[in-house]
Scaffold this active site. Structure first.
Site, PDB file in Angstrom:
ATOM      1  N   THR A   1       0.958  -1.203   0.278  1.00  0.00           N
ATOM      2  CA  THR A   1      -0.007  -0.019   0.084  1.00  0.00           C
ATOM      3  C   THR A   1       0.783   0.848   0.074  1.00  0.00           C
ATOM      4  O   THR A   1       2.104   1.578   0.621  1.00  0.00           O
ATOM      5  CB  THR A   1      -1.071  -0.110   1.268  1.00  0.00           C
ATOM      6  OG1 THR A   1      -1.784  -1.245   0.968  1.00  0.00           O
ATOM      7  CG2 THR A   1      -1.997   1.207   1.353  1.00  0.00           C
TER       8      THR A   1
ATOM      9  N   GLY B   1     -10.433  -5.540  -0.494  1.00  0.00           N
ATOM     10  CA  GLY B   1      -9.695  -4.783   0.438  1.00  0.00           C
ATOM     11  C   GLY B   1     -10.002  -3.432   1.146  1.00  0.00           C
ATOM     12  O   GLY B   1     -11.688  -3.806   0.833  1.00  0.00           O
ATOM     13  N   ASP B   2     -10.111  -3.370   1.441  1.00  0.00           N
ATOM     14  CA  ASP B   2      -9.730  -2.275   2.412  1.00  0.00           C
ATOM     15  C   ASP B   2      -9.981  -0.911   1.772  1.00  0.00           C
ATOM     16  O   ASP B   2     -11.024   0.275   2.113  1.00  0.00           O
ATOM     17  CB  ASP B   2      -9.206  -1.461   4.464  1.00  0.00           C
ATOM     18  CG  ASP B   2      -7.795  -1.736   3.387  1.00  0.00           C
ATOM     19  OD1 ASP B   2      -7.278  -2.874   3.441  1.00  0.00           O
ATOM     20  OD2 ASP B   2      -7.533  -0.413   4.711  1.00  0.00           O
TER      21      ASP B   2
END
Length: 163
Positions: free
Chosen positions: A22, A51-52
């Site tokens: 990230t 994903g987040d």
């Protein structure tokens, strides 16, 4: 032959297990806060996994009244805890400072070795909190921090670099 290659592959996967791809950024300009987060991509991800990063409030969130947050780590843990918005809510509801909120979310809400966050509040205070072995990070500031800048990977790397 094949067993040795498999062992090499297992060792490589182990080395990479605690590293996250990230890239995040938080900023405060004229009292306005912003957060941006880019996921590490599709490498070694399960098909259909979300994903987040695209879920506002999980790995990415900004509110001018509290903080801007970008998270990195195990996305499922950030989703389950709605980590980024929980930091903002903690600050708002408890009238708590940024670092206290970051420590609460990362050290008490997220499971161990989940990752970490970078965050800034409207006063320009920074939080760079993680519960993993390390977290690549860099920062620069102006104003009250006098142009401080720095880089770090591990916990002991918290020293500021001269401006």
């Amino acid at each position: 032959g094949g067993g040795e290659e498999e062992a090499d592959g297992d060792a490589a996967r182990e080395r990479e297990a605690g590293k996250f791809g990230t890239v995040g950024c938080v900023a405060m300009v004229n009292g306005h806060l912003a957060a941006a987060t880019s996921t590490g991509g599709m490498t070694n991800k399960d098909a259909g996994r979300i994903g987040d990063t695209p879920l506002i409030g999980c790995g990415n969130y900004a509110d001018d009244g509290t903080c801007a947050v970008s998270g990195t780590g195990k996305g499922e843990d950030f989703i389950r805890t709605t980590a980024a918005v929980t930091m903002s809510n903690y600050m708002e509801f408890k009238q708590a400072p940024l670092l206290e909120a970051a420590r609460f979310v990362v050290q008490e809400r997220l499971p161990a070795l989940s990752g970490g966050v970078i965050a800034v509040d409207a006063a320009g205070n920074l939080a760079l909190e993680f519960n993993s072995g390390g977290m690549f990070r860099g920062w620069c500031s102006s104003g009250s921090l006098g142009g401080a800048r720095g880089i770090g990977i591990y916990e002991e790397d918290e020293a500021l670099v001269e401006a």
